[in-house]
Design an enzyme around this catalytic site. Sequence first.
Site, PDB file in Angstrom:
ATOM      1  N   ARG A  94       0.855  -1.180   0.000  1.00  0.00           N
ATOM      2  CA  ARG A  94       0.000   0.000   0.000  1.00  0.00           C
ATOM      3  C   ARG A  94       0.893   1.233   0.000  1.00  0.00           C
ATOM      4  O   ARG A  94       2.028   1.199   0.473  1.00  0.00           O
ATOM      5  CB  ARG A  94      -0.908   0.011   1.230  1.00  0.00           C
ATOM      6  CG  ARG A  94      -1.913  -1.144   1.291  1.00  0.00           C
ATOM      7  CD  ARG A  94      -2.783  -1.022   2.527  1.00  0.00           C
ATOM      8  NE  ARG A  94      -3.792  -2.070   2.581  1.00  0.00           N
ATOM      9  CZ  ARG A  94      -3.657  -3.214   3.246  1.00  0.00           C
ATOM     10  NH1 ARG A  94      -2.525  -3.447   3.922  1.00  0.00           N
ATOM     11  NH2 ARG A  94      -4.622  -4.112   3.254  1.00  0.00           N
ATOM     12  N   LYS A 117      -3.061  -2.553   7.794  1.00  0.00           N
ATOM     13  CA  LYS A 117      -4.353  -2.096   8.294  1.00  0.00           C
ATOM     14  C   LYS A 117      -4.776  -2.912   9.514  1.00  0.00           C
ATOM     15  O   LYS A 117      -4.606  -4.133   9.549  1.00  0.00           O
ATOM     16  CB  LYS A 117      -5.425  -2.229   7.197  1.00  0.00           C
ATOM     17  CG  LYS A 117      -5.396  -1.118   6.168  1.00  0.00           C
ATOM     18  CD  LYS A 117      -6.600  -1.216   5.264  1.00  0.00           C
ATOM     19  CE  LYS A 117      -6.665  -0.043   4.296  1.00  0.00           C
ATOM     20  NZ  LYS A 117      -7.847  -0.126   3.417  1.00  0.00           N
ATOM     21  N   HIS A 138      -2.046   2.819  -6.122  1.00  0.00           N
ATOM     22  CA  HIS A 138      -2.949   1.701  -5.827  1.00  0.00           C
ATOM     23  C   HIS A 138      -3.207   0.851  -7.065  1.00  0.00           C
ATOM     24  O   HIS A 138      -3.425  -0.357  -6.958  1.00  0.00           O
ATOM     25  CB  HIS A 138      -4.267   2.224  -5.261  1.00  0.00           C
ATOM     26  CG  HIS A 138      -4.953   1.254  -4.357  1.00  0.00           C
ATOM     27  ND1 HIS A 138      -4.399   0.824  -3.167  1.00  0.00           N
ATOM     28  CD2 HIS A 138      -6.128   0.585  -4.480  1.00  0.00           C
ATOM     29  CE1 HIS A 138      -5.208  -0.045  -2.579  1.00  0.00           C
ATOM     30  NE2 HIS A 138      -6.256  -0.195  -3.360  1.00  0.00           N
ATOM     31  N   ARG A 178      -0.534  -1.629  -7.223  1.00  0.00           N
ATOM     32  CA  ARG A 178      -0.819  -2.711  -6.273  1.00  0.00           C
ATOM     33  C   ARG A 178      -1.835  -3.682  -6.889  1.00  0.00           C
ATOM     34  O   ARG A 178      -1.694  -4.901  -6.777  1.00  0.00           O
ATOM     35  CB  ARG A 178      -1.354  -2.116  -4.965  1.00  0.00           C
ATOM     36  CG  ARG A 178      -1.871  -3.131  -3.939  1.00  0.00           C
ATOM     37  CD  ARG A 178      -2.208  -2.387  -2.653  1.00  0.00           C
ATOM     38  NE  ARG A 178      -3.159  -3.088  -1.816  1.00  0.00           N
ATOM     39  CZ  ARG A 178      -2.845  -3.999  -0.899  1.00  0.00           C
ATOM     40  NH1 ARG A 178      -1.580  -4.348  -0.734  1.00  0.00           N
ATOM     41  NH2 ARG A 178      -3.774  -4.560  -0.152  1.00  0.00           N
ATOM     42  N   HIS A 188      -5.180  -8.711   3.169  1.00  0.00           N
ATOM     43  CA  HIS A 188      -6.632  -8.595   3.266  1.00  0.00           C
ATOM     44  C   HIS A 188      -7.150  -9.438   4.428  1.00  0.00           C
ATOM     45  O   HIS A 188      -6.828 -10.621   4.531  1.00  0.00           O
ATOM     46  CB  HIS A 188      -7.305  -9.076   1.975  1.00  0.00           C
ATOM     47  CG  HIS A 188      -7.081  -8.166   0.819  1.00  0.00           C
ATOM     48  ND1 HIS A 188      -7.224  -8.573  -0.498  1.00  0.00           N
ATOM     49  CD2 HIS A 188      -6.723  -6.856   0.760  1.00  0.00           C
ATOM     50  CE1 HIS A 188      -6.965  -7.565  -1.294  1.00  0.00           C
ATOM     51  NE2 HIS A 188      -6.655  -6.504  -0.559  1.00  0.00           N
ATOM     52  N   TYR A 223     -10.294  -9.710  -7.660  1.00  0.00           N
ATOM     53  CA  TYR A 223      -9.319  -9.874  -8.736  1.00  0.00           C
ATOM     54  C   TYR A 223      -9.650 -11.045  -9.658  1.00  0.00           C
ATOM     55  O   TYR A 223      -9.082 -11.157 -10.734  1.00  0.00           O
ATOM     56  CB  TYR A 223      -7.918 -10.063  -8.153  1.00  0.00           C
ATOM     57  CG  TYR A 223      -7.430  -8.853  -7.417  1.00  0.00           C
ATOM     58  CD1 TYR A 223      -6.998  -7.727  -8.111  1.00  0.00           C
ATOM     59  CD2 TYR A 223      -7.451  -8.810  -6.033  1.00  0.00           C
ATOM     60  CE1 TYR A 223      -6.582  -6.590  -7.436  1.00  0.00           C
ATOM     61  CE2 TYR A 223      -7.030  -7.680  -5.347  1.00  0.00           C
ATOM     62  CZ  TYR A 223      -6.600  -6.581  -6.059  1.00  0.00           C
ATOM     63  OH  TYR A 223      -6.194  -5.455  -5.386  1.00  0.00           O
TER      64      TYR A 223
END
Length: 298
Positions: A149, A173, A238, A241, A264, A273
């Site tokens: 990120r 995150k 992004h 990424r 994630h 994806y």
Amino acid sequence: MTSDDRALIDRFLEMMAAERGASPNTLLAYRTDLTGAAAIMGTLAQAPKAALADLPAAWASLAASTVARKASALRAFYAFLAEEGLRDDDPSAALPRPATRRPLPKVMSAADVDRLFAVIAGRLAADPPARLDLRLSALVELLYGSGLRATELVSLPRRALSADRPFLILRGKGGRERLVPISDRARAAVAAWLAHVPADSPWLFPSGRSHLSRIRLYQMIKSLAAAAGIPPDRISPHVLRHAFATHLLEGGADLRALQAMLGHADIGTTQIYTHVDSRRLVELVNSRHPLATMTPRR
């Protein structure tokens, strides 16, 4: 907004940071959404349920995803007040629950990525290469080669990468740690850049008194895209990424492994994806399924 509201928002955000590991960007978004709702209703902590029912009209011009985010922030805030005994009721049932669809990621082709790296290679061919071009090379190698990120990338510590270790451990995150593989190319690019980083800098990508900002990284990627003949509005940190994830999946990567590398929490986030790989899946069934080699009966 009352002074009590400000104090309670501060207490709520402290809880989110301490107990849930919310990032500074998440905390800023919560504060913005809560103060915005308070400005509409006149008060926040003691707002009656009827006042919350008026919010959808004030949010009518906003995208469904934005309304969902704002409503989520308010639900979390009122749940906090109820848990702390600061309200006898939770009025958040009056908030809207708009149906949202997760947007598909922008897709960047492998050919476009090649064009970006061709521009970088051309600049690095100078003798000696410019210091900022070495920095750009390290940034793009890590963005596309490891799927970092933007915030994770610009805030990397100086000693995050080791010459004898092909991975690094990140806290992303929600405070979740993950192992990120680092390619030989990326390690070489970082090593070349490190020679130009001040010895007393705590950051791998220093800038002023802190590290490189996300906004500056965004501008650098846009400028690189323009130099490669790619419309700048199609590319961002992004998007690189996303390209990392998309091209790995097309190459046969396991979805669970991809989830771990991207950091994630929910496999559903990673599954966005899979839409880019539908053609490959059809070809896979046609070539690998046992029925593909059987002669059809008449």
